[in-house]
Each structure stands twice: as structure tokens, then as C-alpha cells.
Scaffold this motif. Sequence first.
Motif, PDB file in Angstrom:
ATOM      1  N   VAL A  26       0.496  -1.208  -0.071  1.00  0.00           N
ATOM      2  CA  VAL A  26       0.055  -0.046   0.011  1.00  0.00           C
ATOM      3  C   VAL A  26       1.163   1.401  -0.022  1.00  0.00           C
ATOM      4  O   VAL A  26       0.593   2.044  -0.647  1.00  0.00           O
ATOM      5  CB  VAL A  26      -0.855  -0.063   1.140  1.00  0.00           C
ATOM      6  N   ARG A  29       2.213   1.933  -3.388  1.00  0.00           N
ATOM      7  CA  ARG A  29       1.109   2.215  -4.460  1.00  0.00           C
ATOM      8  C   ARG A  29       1.126   3.832  -4.169  1.00  0.00           C
ATOM      9  O   ARG A  29       0.548   4.524  -5.120  1.00  0.00           O
ATOM     10  CB  ARG A  29       0.126   1.424  -4.393  1.00  0.00           C
ATOM     11  N   HIS A  30       0.804   4.341  -3.128  1.00  0.00           N
ATOM     12  CA  HIS A  30       0.451   5.608  -2.725  1.00  0.00           C
ATOM     13  C   HIS A  30       1.511   6.617  -2.367  1.00  0.00           C
ATOM     14  O   HIS A  30       1.454   7.634  -2.122  1.00  0.00           O
ATOM     15  CB  HIS A  30      -0.418   5.614  -1.378  1.00  0.00           C
ATOM     16  N   SER A 143      -7.911  -3.443   2.911  1.00  0.00           N
ATOM     17  CA  SER A 143      -9.260  -2.700   2.646  1.00  0.00           C
ATOM     18  C   SER A 143      -8.870  -1.445   3.512  1.00  0.00           C
ATOM     19  O   SER A 143      -9.120  -0.322   3.135  1.00  0.00           O
ATOM     20  CB  SER A 143     -10.315  -3.384   2.526  1.00  0.00           C
ATOM     21  N   ASP A 146      -6.073   0.845   2.724  1.00  0.00           N
ATOM     22  CA  ASP A 146      -6.281   1.670   1.794  1.00  0.00           C
ATOM     23  C   ASP A 146      -7.242   2.812   2.013  1.00  0.00           C
ATOM     24  O   ASP A 146      -7.199   3.836   1.390  1.00  0.00           O
ATOM     25  CB  ASP A 146      -6.607   0.907   0.445  1.00  0.00           C
ATOM     26  N   VAL A 147      -8.486   2.548   2.361  1.00  0.00           N
ATOM     27  CA  VAL A 147      -9.525   3.516   2.922  1.00  0.00           C
ATOM     28  C   VAL A 147      -8.861   4.814   3.783  1.00  0.00           C
ATOM     29  O   VAL A 147      -9.040   5.863   3.369  1.00  0.00           O
ATOM     30  CB  VAL A 147     -10.748   2.715   3.603  1.00  0.00           C
ATOM     31  N   VAL A 149      -5.473   5.918   4.002  1.00  0.00           N
ATOM     32  CA  VAL A 149      -4.918   6.547   3.300  1.00  0.00           C
ATOM     33  C   VAL A 149      -5.433   7.466   2.205  1.00  0.00           C
ATOM     34  O   VAL A 149      -5.279   8.776   1.901  1.00  0.00           O
ATOM     35  CB  VAL A 149      -3.585   5.791   2.339  1.00  0.00           C
ATOM     36  N   ASN A 150      -6.501   6.991   1.607  1.00  0.00           N
ATOM     37  CA  ASN A 150      -7.338   7.887   0.688  1.00  0.00           C
ATOM     38  C   ASN A 150      -8.032   8.802   1.516  1.00  0.00           C
ATOM     39  O   ASN A 150      -8.247  10.005   1.039  1.00  0.00           O
ATOM     40  CB  ASN A 150      -8.082   6.927  -0.167  1.00  0.00           C
ATOM     41  N   ARG A 151      -8.475   8.363   2.614  1.00  0.00           N
ATOM     42  CA  ARG A 151      -9.208   9.467   3.515  1.00  0.00           C
ATOM     43  C   ARG A 151      -8.413  10.919   3.754  1.00  0.00           C
ATOM     44  O   ARG A 151      -8.649  11.782   3.903  1.00  0.00           O
ATOM     45  CB  ARG A 151      -9.860   8.986   4.633  1.00  0.00           C
ATOM     46  N   LYS A 153      -5.617  11.483   2.191  1.00  0.00           N
ATOM     47  CA  LYS A 153      -5.381  12.426   0.907  1.00  0.00           C
ATOM     48  C   LYS A 153      -6.261  13.445   0.637  1.00  0.00           C
ATOM     49  O   LYS A 153      -6.190  14.430   0.277  1.00  0.00           O
ATOM     50  CB  LYS A 153      -5.251  11.437  -0.364  1.00  0.00           C
ATOM     51  N   ARG A 154      -7.660  12.887   0.848  1.00  0.00           N
ATOM     52  CA  ARG A 154      -8.565  13.687   0.559  1.00  0.00           C
ATOM     53  C   ARG A 154      -8.713  15.045   1.681  1.00  0.00           C
ATOM     54  O   ARG A 154      -9.208  16.128   1.531  1.00  0.00           O
ATOM     55  CB  ARG A 154     -10.297  12.999   0.540  1.00  0.00           C
TER      56      ARG A 154
END
Length: 162
Positions: A26, A29-30, A143, A146-147, A149-151, A153-154
Motif C-alpha cells: 500500500v 502504491r500511494h 481494504s 487503503d481507505v 490513506v485515501n481519506r 489524502k482527501r
Amino acid sequence: MTERSGTIEIHVDADACPVKDEVYRVAERHRVKVFVVANGFLMVPRSPLIERVSVGSGFDAADDWIAERARPGTIVVTADIPLAHRCVKAGADVIGPTGKPFTEASVGMALATRNLMEDLRAMGAVSGGPKPFSAKDRSAFLSALDVAVNRLKRAGFGGASP
């Protein structure tokens, strides 16, 4: 140090962590920096994003290193409930190896349950430990990470510098 609109960091309580390889995937990827914190030597992939931190053998040395650096923008991976409690209080996102997030709402109950079970084991009323780690747990962890990291980033946090 990570601050709002700073970089995302993942801190892994690594001595008994069954999901280190998933964290590395992860992170790559990020493009997120990972600190693999342990009391002894652990092999980690050769990557500028992954840093091994050996804290020595002092009681709770790894936990203290992680807790001192936990803040918003930090994701902590641990099964250690007292460490999770400290990190949640500091504003970090905390995820257990089974993908279960620790939150303000859940960590207090988890800590109370842990303490109760510890007392029951000490009295001999309960034996055994947690259920075996499964492929479903590994998938749930991937999962959840990933959630998280994306949160972040937002929310304005970024990945590591190239």
C-alpha cells in the motif's frame, strides 16, 4: 513531523505484525513513508519509503516511539490496545492487523475488555488467545489501510516526496 496538510506516515508496531508485506504494498502504491518499529532487527524491503527503526529492548520502547510521533496524518498499525488508545488520543488513524479501526468510540471499550480478559486469565478463568489470523483478516486489513490513506489524502495530507 506530520502536520495537517503534511505528509502521510504509516507507523508499524512490527514485532508481531502479520501484515507488514501488505503495508509495504500500500505504501509503494500511494508513495507513503513507512516506519517499521521493532525491539530487534527486522528485514525490510530496500526502498526510500520504508525505514526500519530499532528501539532496543526497553519495556514498551517501540510503543513509546510510535505514540510520541502519532498525530493527524499518521496511520498506526498495531494489535496493542493500550498503544492504540494513546495514538487515537493523539489524533492518529489506528488500524489493527485484522482491519479493525480503533476510534475514539471503540478504543475505550476495547481497552476495558482487554483489561477484563487479562484479569480473568490471571485468575485462570479463561485460557487461550485470539483466534488464528486468516486470509479474510488480511483482506480486511488491506481494504482498511487503503481507505485510511485515501481519506487522509482527501483531507489534504500528501504522500512522500519523490
